[in-house]
Write a protein that holds these residues in place. Structure first.
Motif, PDB file in Angstrom:
ATOM      1  N   ALA A 194       1.129  -8.492  -6.368  1.00 32.80           N
ATOM      2  CA  ALA A 194       1.614  -7.476  -5.436  1.00 32.80           C
ATOM      3  C   ALA A 194       2.624  -6.578  -6.132  1.00 32.80           C
ATOM      4  CB  ALA A 194       2.252  -8.129  -4.208  1.00 32.80           C
ATOM      5  N   ASP A 195       2.391  -5.281  -6.046  1.00 32.69           N
ATOM      6  CA  ASP A 195       3.392  -4.281  -6.409  1.00 32.69           C
ATOM      7  C   ASP A 195       3.178  -3.086  -5.487  1.00 32.69           C
ATOM      8  OD1 ASP A 195       1.137  -3.120  -7.790  1.00 32.69           O
ATOM      9  OD2 ASP A 195       1.721  -4.222  -9.577  1.00 32.69           O
ATOM     10  N   LEU A 196       2.549  -2.023  -5.981  1.00 31.50           N
ATOM     11  CA  LEU A 196       2.226  -0.922  -5.078  1.00 31.50           C
ATOM     12  C   LEU A 196       0.999  -1.255  -4.234  1.00 31.50           C
ATOM     13  CD1 LEU A 196       2.865   2.053  -7.525  1.00 31.50           C
ATOM     14  CD2 LEU A 196       4.414   1.101  -5.810  1.00 31.50           C
ATOM     15  N   ASP A 197       0.178  -2.165  -4.706  1.00 26.46           N
ATOM     16  CA  ASP A 197      -0.968  -2.691  -3.968  1.00 26.46           C
ATOM     17  C   ASP A 197      -0.894  -4.213  -4.003  1.00 26.46           C
ATOM     18  OD1 ASP A 197      -2.422  -0.189  -3.393  1.00 26.46           O
ATOM     19  OD2 ASP A 197      -2.664  -0.096  -5.568  1.00 26.46           O
ATOM     20  N   THR A 198      -1.666  -4.863  -3.145  1.00 27.86           N
ATOM     21  CA  THR A 198      -1.710  -6.327  -3.125  1.00 27.86           C
ATOM     22  C   THR A 198      -3.143  -6.785  -3.333  1.00 27.86           C
ATOM     23  OG1 THR A 198       0.158  -6.443  -1.578  1.00 27.86           O
ATOM     24  CG2 THR A 198      -1.237  -8.402  -1.765  1.00 27.86           C
ATOM     25  N   PRO A 212     -10.998  -8.437   0.341  1.00 27.64           N
ATOM     26  CA  PRO A 212     -11.155  -6.984   0.463  1.00 27.64           C
ATOM     27  C   PRO A 212      -9.818  -6.253   0.449  1.00 27.64           C
ATOM     28  CG  PRO A 212     -12.567  -8.121   2.032  1.00 27.64           C
ATOM     29  CD  PRO A 212     -11.681  -9.165   1.431  1.00 27.64           C
ATOM     30  N   ALA A 213      -9.806  -5.114  -0.243  1.00 24.57           N
ATOM     31  CA  ALA A 213      -8.599  -4.283  -0.282  1.00 24.57           C
ATOM     32  C   ALA A 213      -8.326  -3.715   1.106  1.00 24.57           C
ATOM     33  CB  ALA A 213      -8.774  -3.154  -1.289  1.00 24.57           C
ATOM     34  N   ARG A 214      -7.052  -3.491   1.405  1.00 26.47           N
ATOM     35  CA  ARG A 214      -6.646  -2.909   2.683  1.00 26.47           C
ATOM     36  C   ARG A 214      -6.147  -1.485   2.427  1.00 26.47           C
ATOM     37  NH1 ARG A 214      -7.869  -6.685   6.866  1.00 26.47           N
ATOM     38  NH2 ARG A 214      -8.381  -8.560   5.676  1.00 26.47           N
ATOM     39  N   PHE A 215      -6.734  -0.546   3.121  1.00 24.81           N
ATOM     40  CA  PHE A 215      -6.379   0.855   2.907  1.00 24.81           C
ATOM     41  C   PHE A 215      -5.453   1.394   3.992  1.00 24.81           C
ATOM     42  CE2 PHE A 215     -10.515   0.221   0.822  1.00 24.81           C
ATOM     43  CZ  PHE A 215     -10.151   0.556  -0.474  1.00 24.81           C
TER      44      PHE A 215
END
Length: 258
Positions: A194-198, A212-215
């Motif tokens: 985790a940083d700018l995205d997880t 799945p990525a969360r937008f």
């Protein structure tokens, strides 16, 4: 039916606009979901909103607060939902990870790495401990801590027998919110970056699965949760979780040098 939302934060104004069927901007505090900026002494502003009749409070990216203030806020809130937006510990990613590992036994050990600029090291470590709590499946307790020159090494343990090792360091070049990596040591490995995205990955004998990525923005997630809590009379565990994670992070960062 729409729920009134009182906010002065641009990101939350955008979130309100993106939820036209459930949220509407309001100038009033009474009866509204009130968004509180998480700057210093945010707990005072949150308490004032509850006293003024807020239906729920969202705390946006809170700074580390004193345990006594968190306890007082929880006592004052009572049945008023308090939702905490923690960008490195997003509620939607926590829910997805929990659903993927709920049937797994507690891991034998967890390795936690946390790097952040000085300004955000406390909140970053707090959220790293939060992820360790989620993966361990139980609250954590401190065992040993050593610190020197802006670095911390610590060992925590869970009630289910997991050993949690933590390495913390100041890193001016890290992303503003900080950078976390949590890895479980078990037959089924869980990894969180985790940083700018997880990114959450689960690896077992059948292969490696990346959740799945969360937008959706973390602000919109927090606002949706608060509105849902108002409508269902649910009381989220955000404040209790924040208190647990804050207590451990403060203890680790305030440890005397070895």
């Amino acid at each position: 039916m729409t729920t009134p939302v009182r906010t002065d934060l641009d990101a939350y104004r955008v979130a309100v606009a993106e939820l036209p069927e459930s949220a509407v901007a309001s100038r009033d505090v009474e009866g509204a979901v009130v968004v509180v900026p998480g700057a210093d002494a945010w707990w005072v502003v949150a308490s004032d909103a509850i006293t003024a009749g807020a239906a729920a409070v969202v705390v946006a990216r809170p700074a580390v607060g004193p345990i006594e203030a968190l306890d007082a806020l929880a006592s004052l809130a009572g049945a008023v939902p308090v939702v905490v937006e923690r960008p490195l510990l997003r509620a939607d990613m926590v829910a997805a990870a929990g659903a993927s590992i709920e049937e797994l036994p507690a891991p034998g050990a967890l390795v936690v790495e946390c790097h952040a600029p000085a300004r955000t090291l406390g909140p970053a470590l707090r959220d790293a401990i939060g992820w360790a709590r989620v993966i361990a499946g139980t609250p954590l307790a401190p065992r040993t801590t050593e610190s020197w020159g802006g670095r911390v090494l610590a060992l925590l343990e869970s009630g289910l027998g997991s050993a949690v090792s933590i390495a913390v360091a100041l890193q001016p070049g890290a992303p503003s919110p900080g950078r976390l990596r949590i890895t479980s040591i078990a037959a089924t490995r869980v990894e969180v970056d985790a940083d700018l995205d997880t990114v959450v990955a689960v690896t077992d004998a059948t292969g490696r699965r990346i959740l799945p990525a969360r937008f959706e923005s973390s602000e919109r997630v927090a606002l949706r949760r608060a509105i849902s809590a108002v409508r269902t009379a649910e009381r989220p565990s955000d404040l209790a979780d924040l208190r647990h994670d804050t207590g451990l992070s403060v203890a680790l960062l305030s440890a005397r040098p070895a």
